[in-house]
Structures are given as C-alpha cells and as structure tokens.
Design a protein around this motif. Sequence first.
Motif, mmCIF file in Angstrom:
data_model
loop_
_atom_site.group_PDB
_atom_site.id
_atom_site.type_symbol
_atom_site.label_atom_id
_atom_site.label_comp_id
_atom_site.label_asym_id
_atom_site.label_seq_id
_atom_site.Cartn_x
_atom_site.Cartn_y
_atom_site.Cartn_z
ATOM 1 N N SER A 52 0.836 -1.234 0.106
ATOM 2 C CA SER A 52 0.190 -0.140 0.171
ATOM 3 C C SER A 52 0.692 1.339 0.041
ATOM 4 O O SER A 52 0.382 2.582 -0.376
ATOM 5 C CB SER A 52 -0.769 -0.125 1.122
ATOM 6 N N LEU A 53 2.167 1.049 0.348
ATOM 7 C CA LEU A 53 3.097 2.339 0.275
ATOM 8 C C LEU A 53 3.657 2.527 -1.177
ATOM 9 O O LEU A 53 4.186 3.571 -1.450
ATOM 10 C CB LEU A 53 4.160 2.152 1.318
ATOM 11 N N LYS A 56 3.911 5.851 -3.266
ATOM 12 C CA LYS A 56 3.835 7.190 -2.379
ATOM 13 C C LYS A 56 5.261 7.878 -2.433
ATOM 14 O O LYS A 56 6.291 7.087 -2.514
ATOM 15 C CB LYS A 56 3.557 6.933 -1.084
ATOM 16 N N THR A 57 5.326 9.246 -2.013
ATOM 17 C CA THR A 57 6.753 9.806 -2.143
ATOM 18 C C THR A 57 6.790 10.184 -0.423
ATOM 19 O O THR A 57 6.155 11.070 0.178
ATOM 20 C CB THR A 57 6.452 11.252 -2.860
ATOM 21 N N ARG A 73 6.529 9.808 6.977
ATOM 22 C CA ARG A 73 5.340 10.739 6.479
ATOM 23 C C ARG A 73 5.607 10.944 5.070
ATOM 24 O O ARG A 73 6.626 11.045 4.410
ATOM 25 C CB ARG A 73 5.509 12.144 7.233
ATOM 26 N N PHE A 74 4.372 10.782 4.414
ATOM 27 C CA PHE A 74 4.325 10.980 2.751
ATOM 28 C C PHE A 74 3.809 12.444 2.314
ATOM 29 O O PHE A 74 3.227 13.077 3.027
ATOM 30 C CB PHE A 74 3.698 9.921 2.272
ATOM 31 N N SER A 75 4.147 12.659 1.089
ATOM 32 C CA SER A 75 3.646 13.935 0.401
ATOM 33 C C SER A 75 2.040 14.008 0.355
ATOM 34 O O SER A 75 1.613 15.012 0.474
ATOM 35 C CB SER A 75 4.326 13.870 -0.938
ATOM 36 N N ASP A 76 1.433 12.894 0.558
ATOM 37 C CA ASP A 76 -0.154 13.008 0.337
ATOM 38 C C ASP A 76 -0.657 13.210 1.828
ATOM 39 O O ASP A 76 -1.969 12.746 2.002
ATOM 40 C CB ASP A 76 -0.613 11.749 -0.256
ATOM 41 N N SER A 78 -0.272 11.338 4.552
ATOM 42 C CA SER A 78 -0.445 9.851 5.079
ATOM 43 C C SER A 78 0.742 9.849 5.843
ATOM 44 O O SER A 78 1.702 9.887 5.566
ATOM 45 C CB SER A 78 -0.736 8.809 4.058
ATOM 46 N N TYR A 80 2.740 6.620 8.565
ATOM 47 C CA TYR A 80 2.954 5.142 8.868
ATOM 48 C C TYR A 80 4.079 4.963 9.845
ATOM 49 O O TYR A 80 4.661 5.938 10.209
ATOM 50 C CB TYR A 80 3.050 4.253 7.529
ATOM 51 N N THR A 120 10.432 8.128 -3.797
ATOM 52 C CA THR A 120 9.159 7.497 -4.320
ATOM 53 C C THR A 120 9.312 6.079 -3.708
ATOM 54 O O THR A 120 10.562 5.412 -4.372
ATOM 55 C CB THR A 120 8.987 7.874 -5.790
ATOM 56 N N GLN A 190 -0.396 1.929 9.501
ATOM 57 C CA GLN A 190 -0.817 3.355 9.255
ATOM 58 C C GLN A 190 -1.330 4.120 10.468
ATOM 59 O O GLN A 190 -2.079 3.504 11.190
ATOM 60 C CB GLN A 190 -2.262 3.363 8.269
#
Length: 213
Positions: A52-53, A56-57, A73-76, A78, A80, A120, A190
Amino acid sequence: MDDDSITGSSASSCSSSSPTTLTSTLFGGRKQTVNSRPTRLDPAPDEVDPISLVGKTLVQVRRSPNHPSIALRFSDKSSYQIRVDGYNPQFPGLNKVLEMNAQSHGIFPESGGQTNVNLTVDRCASITMRDKAFDARSSKETSWDQTHLGVVFKFRERDGWHCLWAMLADNDSSTGLCVFRSFEDVYIAQVPARPFNKGHNKRRSRHERQIRV
C-alpha cells in the motif's frame, strides 16, 4: 548486477506470487524470503500490506527516542510507522532495537533523529529472515536459528534495497556483555490523523497506544 535480486545488493521481486529464499551477502549472509502474502497467523489489528506504500513519496522519517519505532510521513499527508510486533510501551520488557542494513543509513536516522527526504517508494515488502539467536544467561549457552520478519523498501531515486528488522538483547549488568539475543517481527501500521480533542483517544488498544514520535 540484477537490481531485482536480493543477493549482493537487492531483493527478489516484491510482486512475486511464490516466495523465494536466497542467501544475501547484503544482510550478512542471512537467508531471505520476500513475501507477497501475509505470513503471520495473527497480524496486528493496525497492520497494513506493505504494497500500500508503493507509489507514495516519502518526505520525512523520524525515529522515536523512547520506543522501537520509525515514523514515515508522505507527501499525500498520510503517515505510517514501522513497529515491533507485540511491543507494549507500558511493559517494554527486554531492550528492543530496530536495526538496518548499511544501504539504509542516510534515510533512517538514529534514535531521536529525523531526516527530510524526497523518495518515491518503488517496491515495499515483508521479508523472512533467519538469524542466530543465543542464550548465555546460564552455565550452558544455547543457540538456535530463528526466523523473523523484516521489511524492505526500494526507492526509485536510489539503488538497492533498504531493510529493517528488530533485535532483542539482554546485557550483563556487571560486564556489559550481551548474554541473550533474539529477534521479533516488524510490520507497517498506518497512523490515523490525530484529532484536536486530546481526550478522544484515552481508550486505545495495545497496538493503538504504541509509539508517539
């Protein structure tokens, strides 16, 4: 060198439907199996599929100074965490440490540290590892081969695979020498957005209480 092979500098394809065990010089000769499906009968309630990752960036990585966990921590927006299975912050037990291969230094910081990145996730998977555990706390030392789960990442912007796993250790109080070593599974959870109401999460499960970093 084949960038999809775990031997030497990377790992077998995370999308493989049949797990393959290979000997890895990258991870100190440990035997690895990349898993495309869950391998544990009792996964943590907050556990997510590593796939699921993918896509993601990753923009920030933070390691807790108090617990064996790493926040991602991701750019969207979200978030985890990489967690140790069964760890309870109220009853931590033996010292548990998240370890990594040399390839991961510079991305995953030391305890209490933080790194800002722009990477990414190209592949992400659970991986079965086999290590030598031992117990020298009695007059007769014993050792055994122990299998446990780690997690691996591959980023589009970097070569090779980045692996993390968890080790438990007990050191002699007088000599400082390690007298017990074992391993635990690690997994990805998450982290939901925290509400402004501080009293909202007073009652949380063992896994939900886990790690504030």
